[in-house]
Motif scaffolding. Structure first.
Motif, PDB file in Angstrom:
ATOM      1  N   LEU A 121      51.746  27.980  14.070  1.00  0.00           N
ATOM      2  CA  LEU A 121      50.940  28.251  15.266  1.00  0.00           C
ATOM      3  C   LEU A 121      49.722  29.058  14.854  1.00  0.00           C
ATOM      4  O   LEU A 121      49.841  30.200  14.424  1.00  0.00           O
ATOM      5  CB  LEU A 121      51.753  29.011  16.310  1.00  0.00           C
ATOM      6  N   VAL A 122      48.559  28.448  14.944  1.00  0.00           N
ATOM      7  CA  VAL A 122      47.308  29.102  14.549  1.00  0.00           C
ATOM      8  C   VAL A 122      46.306  28.912  15.677  1.00  0.00           C
ATOM      9  O   VAL A 122      46.107  27.789  16.159  1.00  0.00           O
ATOM     10  CB  VAL A 122      46.730  28.521  13.238  1.00  0.00           C
ATOM     11  N   ARG A 123      45.678  29.986  16.105  1.00  0.00           N
ATOM     12  CA  ARG A 123      44.690  29.921  17.175  1.00  0.00           C
ATOM     13  C   ARG A 123      43.292  30.116  16.619  1.00  0.00           C
ATOM     14  O   ARG A 123      43.076  30.942  15.721  1.00  0.00           O
ATOM     15  CB  ARG A 123      44.973  30.983  18.239  1.00  0.00           C
ATOM     16  N   ALA A 124      42.354  29.382  17.171  1.00  0.00           N
ATOM     17  CA  ALA A 124      40.950  29.582  16.798  1.00  0.00           C
ATOM     18  C   ALA A 124      40.492  30.944  17.291  1.00  0.00           C
ATOM     19  O   ALA A 124      40.998  31.445  18.302  1.00  0.00           O
ATOM     20  CB  ALA A 124      40.082  28.486  17.414  1.00  0.00           C
ATOM     21  N   PRO A 125      39.544  31.589  16.600  1.00  0.00           N
ATOM     22  CA  PRO A 125      39.067  32.904  17.048  1.00  0.00           C
ATOM     23  C   PRO A 125      38.439  32.828  18.427  1.00  0.00           C
ATOM     24  O   PRO A 125      37.724  31.866  18.739  1.00  0.00           O
ATOM     25  CB  PRO A 125      38.035  33.288  15.975  1.00  0.00           C
ATOM     26  N   GLY A 126      38.730  33.822  19.253  1.00  0.00           N
ATOM     27  CA  GLY A 126      38.162  33.833  20.595  1.00  0.00           C
ATOM     28  C   GLY A 126      36.683  34.145  20.624  1.00  0.00           C
ATOM     29  O   GLY A 126      35.944  33.644  21.468  1.00  0.00           O
ATOM     30  N   LEU A 127      36.229  35.011  19.702  1.00  0.00           N
ATOM     31  CA  LEU A 127      34.814  35.400  19.621  1.00  0.00           C
ATOM     32  C   LEU A 127      34.321  35.131  18.200  1.00  0.00           C
ATOM     33  O   LEU A 127      34.154  36.042  17.402  1.00  0.00           O
ATOM     34  CB  LEU A 127      34.647  36.872  19.972  1.00  0.00           C
ATOM     35  N   PRO A 128      34.094  33.871  17.862  1.00  0.00           N
ATOM     36  CA  PRO A 128      33.697  33.549  16.491  1.00  0.00           C
ATOM     37  C   PRO A 128      32.268  33.966  16.199  1.00  0.00           C
ATOM     38  O   PRO A 128      31.423  34.027  17.088  1.00  0.00           O
ATOM     39  CB  PRO A 128      33.831  32.025  16.455  1.00  0.00           C
ATOM     40  N   GLY A 156      35.680  27.486  11.475  1.00  0.00           N
ATOM     41  CA  GLY A 156      36.757  26.515  11.449  1.00  0.00           C
ATOM     42  C   GLY A 156      36.795  25.554  12.610  1.00  0.00           C
ATOM     43  O   GLY A 156      37.625  24.643  12.634  1.00  0.00           O
ATOM     44  N   VAL A 157      35.917  25.729  13.596  1.00  0.00           N
ATOM     45  CA  VAL A 157      35.867  24.826  14.744  1.00  0.00           C
ATOM     46  C   VAL A 157      34.622  23.956  14.641  1.00  0.00           C
ATOM     47  O   VAL A 157      33.498  24.463  14.616  1.00  0.00           O
ATOM     48  CB  VAL A 157      35.857  25.600  16.072  1.00  0.00           C
ATOM     49  N   GLU A 158      34.819  22.639  14.543  1.00  0.00           N
ATOM     50  CA  GLU A 158      33.705  21.701  14.523  1.00  0.00           C
ATOM     51  C   GLU A 158      33.344  21.336  15.957  1.00  0.00           C
ATOM     52  O   GLU A 158      34.213  20.977  16.765  1.00  0.00           O
ATOM     53  CB  GLU A 158      34.088  20.438  13.758  1.00  0.00           C
ATOM     54  N   LEU A 159      32.072  21.429  16.269  1.00  0.00           N
ATOM     55  CA  LEU A 159      31.597  21.147  17.616  1.00  0.00           C
ATOM     56  C   LEU A 159      30.545  20.048  17.583  1.00  0.00           C
ATOM     57  O   LEU A 159      29.709  19.998  16.673  1.00  0.00           O
ATOM     58  CB  LEU A 159      30.974  22.399  18.235  1.00  0.00           C
ATOM     59  N   SER A 171      28.383  19.084  27.257  1.00  0.00           N
ATOM     60  CA  SER A 171      29.716  18.522  27.038  1.00  0.00           C
ATOM     61  C   SER A 171      29.796  17.975  25.629  1.00  0.00           C
ATOM     62  O   SER A 171      28.775  17.743  24.970  1.00  0.00           O
ATOM     63  CB  SER A 171      30.015  17.414  28.058  1.00  0.00           C
ATOM     64  N   GLY A 172      31.030  17.780  25.165  1.00  0.00           N
ATOM     65  CA  GLY A 172      31.200  17.240  23.828  1.00  0.00           C
ATOM     66  C   GLY A 172      32.644  17.306  23.389  1.00  0.00           C
ATOM     67  O   GLY A 172      33.571  17.375  24.209  1.00  0.00           O
ATOM     68  N   THR A 173      32.848  17.289  22.080  1.00  0.00           N
ATOM     69  CA  THR A 173      34.183  17.334  21.502  1.00  0.00           C
ATOM     70  C   THR A 173      34.287  18.513  20.547  1.00  0.00           C
ATOM     71  O   THR A 173      33.289  18.999  20.028  1.00  0.00           O
ATOM     72  CB  THR A 173      34.498  16.046  20.735  1.00  0.00           C
ATOM     73  N   TRP A 174      35.538  18.968  20.324  1.00  0.00           N
ATOM     74  CA  TRP A 174      35.793  20.017  19.355  1.00  0.00           C
ATOM     75  C   TRP A 174      36.980  19.623  18.480  1.00  0.00           C
ATOM     76  O   TRP A 174      37.842  18.841  18.893  1.00  0.00           O
ATOM     77  CB  TRP A 174      36.062  21.365  20.032  1.00  0.00           C
ATOM     78  N   ARG A 175      37.007  20.176  17.276  1.00  0.00           N
ATOM     79  CA  ARG A 175      38.098  19.906  16.338  1.00  0.00           C
ATOM     80  C   ARG A 175      38.375  21.179  15.552  1.00  0.00           C
ATOM     81  O   ARG A 175      37.471  21.781  14.977  1.00  0.00           O
ATOM     82  CB  ARG A 175      37.708  18.785  15.383  1.00  0.00           C
ATOM     83  N   PHE A 176      39.643  21.604  15.566  1.00  0.00           N
ATOM     84  CA  PHE A 176      40.039  22.821  14.866  1.00  0.00           C
ATOM     85  C   PHE A 176      41.086  22.476  13.819  1.00  0.00           C
ATOM     86  O   PHE A 176      42.100  21.850  14.132  1.00  0.00           O
ATOM     87  CB  PHE A 176      40.598  23.845  15.854  1.00  0.00           C
ATOM     88  N   GLU A 177      40.820  22.873  12.577  1.00  0.00           N
ATOM     89  CA  GLU A 177      41.744  22.620  11.481  1.00  0.00           C
ATOM     90  C   GLU A 177      42.105  23.938  10.831  1.00  0.00           C
ATOM     91  O   GLU A 177      41.224  24.760  10.547  1.00  0.00           O
ATOM     92  CB  GLU A 177      41.120  21.678  10.451  1.00  0.00           C
ATOM     93  N   ALA A 178      43.395  24.144  10.606  1.00  0.00           N
ATOM     94  CA  ALA A 178      43.861  25.383   9.991  1.00  0.00           C
ATOM     95  C   ALA A 178      44.969  25.062   8.998  1.00  0.00           C
ATOM     96  O   ALA A 178      45.593  23.992   9.052  1.00  0.00           O
ATOM     97  CB  ALA A 178      44.372  26.350  11.056  1.00  0.00           C
ATOM     98  N   CYS A 180      46.986  21.703   9.678  1.00  0.00           N
ATOM     99  CA  CYS A 180      47.263  21.527  11.106  1.00  0.00           C
ATOM    100  C   CYS A 180      45.932  21.230  11.780  1.00  0.00           C
ATOM    101  O   CYS A 180      44.963  21.981  11.620  1.00  0.00           O
ATOM    102  CB  CYS A 180      47.885  22.797  11.676  1.00  0.00           C
ATOM    103  N   VAL A 181      45.863  20.128  12.507  1.00  0.00           N
ATOM    104  CA  VAL A 181      44.601  19.707  13.109  1.00  0.00           C
ATOM    105  C   VAL A 181      44.817  19.445  14.598  1.00  0.00           C
ATOM    106  O   VAL A 181      45.806  18.831  14.992  1.00  0.00           O
ATOM    107  CB  VAL A 181      44.057  18.428  12.431  1.00  0.00           C
ATOM    108  N   VAL A 182      43.891  19.912  15.409  1.00  0.00           N
ATOM    109  CA  VAL A 182      43.932  19.655  16.844  1.00  0.00           C
ATOM    110  C   VAL A 182      42.498  19.437  17.317  1.00  0.00           C
ATOM    111  O   VAL A 182      41.552  20.003  16.761  1.00  0.00           O
ATOM    112  CB  VAL A 182      44.597  20.831  17.597  1.00  0.00           C
TER     113      VAL A 182
END
Length: 459
Positions: free
Chosen positions: A77-84, A101-104, A114-121, A129-131
């Motif tokens: 379980l890994v969360r992206a930073p709230g205030l990167p 670590g978050v692709e926008l 609007s758009g897409t995001w991708r987070f990999e850790a 782990c990719v979401v």
């Protein structure tokens, strides 16, 4: 605020609010060319200025690998930073890049993005782990900002009543209400970071401010040698020329180059640069009590001078104290930036005891009261948010132990240009001794409806 502070306590953030960027292509994004300002969404929020998106806030980006035998248990379980930290370029209404670590990717228009995001850790076992997901955000209006000073870098807290509208605030003979840092819930106060050159007064001020920051649940910023030097030099300059200040009616936050002895710059921003400090978004508060404790207690009693000390965006600071004859001066210069601290900061803190029952209004400019009311008032109650968030206060109240409403004055950036990111209330008259009071603020924070309730007990 100060020049104006964006302190009114506004000194702080005008420079962060950059006006309109023209999109490279007409019709870029949704709803026309990309517009500068703050965009707020459920998962992605950011500020658009000067061709880039920055000051991101991420929510709900969670990379989770479930246990094959029990999906309620997470193997990873890994969360992206709230205030990167970081920025993403925006060109022709198109946003594309990576932040911690978050692709926008996406498009930004005049009112919608609007758009897409991708987070990999990486999981503890080394597997990836990719979401990913989609995001939308709506442009929200910023609070009305005061005029910026000279180089656009800062403002200070407003000053003398007779000073020009762009001057900063002095606290007057502060400290008269008693110990602002009185009995409170137990907290662990970290040892503040001060330079080896710090004087005894600068070290004492750091210890006192560290206690305030610990009580409100925010980290203590580092005291910087160059900012100490700027604040100390200005305190010494003020007491050296105290008589001239009085006769000329000059704001205590300004220096006159014609008064050459000790001159290091007309504004606090100039004085910081003189000491080799990149000023950025600065704030300055002053008091004339003669001690670090008198100054900080006094500032914490006030409305406008309290705001910069409890701001989640306080990043670096310095202190100066000087006296000559009967003249005394204490100065805090501070620099504000995006930080990991979220806030909001409440004062008096939740469940505080021994809170003063009254405040004599020793601040200039003096916070307003309605016609027919006069000081002393009840203590000033505030909640201070991160700068650059959009705030809209809907309701505020103070109630006694029997639930009866107390008549209060309510101030916010919507009706008080001296405030930047604070909601405040204070009773028209002193409160009862030894009594528990309930505080409630309700409103929108970055477009989200929120309610903040807490209580304190008077001494």
């Amino acid at each position: 605020m100060t020049e104006r502070y964006e302190s009114r306590a506004r000194v702080l953030c005008c420079a962060l609010l950059v006006a309109g960027i023209a999109a490279c292509e007409p019709g870029a994004g949704e709803g026309g060319p990309a517009s500068s300002g703050r965009f707020v969404g459920d998962q992605v929020s950011f500020r658009l200025a000067d061709g880039e998106a920055s000051d991101f806030r991420f929510a709900g980006m969670e990379c989770r690998v479930a246990h094959p035998l029990n999906s309620a248990v997470a193997l990873c379980l890994v969360r992206a930073p709230g205030l990167p930290a970081g920025a993403v370029p925006v060109s022709g209404g198109v946003l594309a890049g990576q932040v911690e670590g978050v692709e926008l990717s996406g498009t930004v228009g005049s009112d919608q993005a609007s758009g897409t995001w991708r987070f990999e850790a990486a999981c503890p076992d080394g597997t990836a782990c990719v979401v990913d997901g989609v995001w939308t955000a709506t442009r929200v209006a910023d609070p009305v900002q005061p005029d910026a000073t000279g180089d656009g870098g800062g403002h200070d807290v407003p000053v003398d009543v007779d000073a020009a509208p762009d001057s900063a605030v002095d606290g007057g003979p502060l400290g008269g209400e008693g110990d602002a840092i009185g009995p409170t819930p137990d907290v662990i106060v970290p040892e503040p970071t001060v330079p080896t050159s710090a004087s005894a007064a600068q070290q004492e001020a750091a210890t006192l401010l560290a206690e305030v920051r610990a009580l409100i649940g925010l980290p203590m910023p580092e005291q910087i040698e160059g900012i100490n030097a700027a604040a100390q030099a200005h305190a010494e300059y003020y007491v050296t020329h105290a008589a001239a200040y009085q006769s000329a009616g000059l704001s205590s936050h300004s220096e006159n180059p014609d008064w050459a002895e000790g001159f290091t710059g007309e504004s606090a921003g100039d004085r910081l640069k003189f000491q080799g400090v990149s000023a950025g978004n600065w704030a300055e508060v002053m008091a004339f009590s003669g001690t670090p404790k008198g100054a900080i207690d006094g500032w914490m009693d006030t409305l406008y001078h309290r705001e910069p000390l409890v701001s989640p965006n306080l990043a670096r600071w310095g202190f100066g104290l000087a006296s000559a004859g009967t003249a005394r001066a204490e100065v805090i210069d501070s620099i504000n930036a995006s930080t990991d601290a979220k806030g909001p900061a409440m004062w008096p803190v939740p469940n505080a005891v021994g809170v003063a029952t009254r405040w004599n209004g020793f601040e200039s400019p003096k916070p307003p009261l309605p016609p027919g009311e006069s000081y002393p008032s009840g203590p000033v109650v505030t909640i201070t948010f991160e700068r650059l968030v959009s705030l809209k206060l809907s309701a505020a109240s103070l109630n006694g132990p029997d639930g009866a409403a107390v008549a209060v004055q309510v101030q916010s950036p919507e009706n008080d240009t001296y405030l930047d990111s604070t909601w405040a209330l204070y009773a028209y008259s002193p409160l009862a001794a030894g009594t528990r009071y309930a505080v409630s603020f309700r409103g929108q924070v970055d477009g989200q409806e929120q309610t903040f309730d807490w209580s304190f007990t008077t001494k």
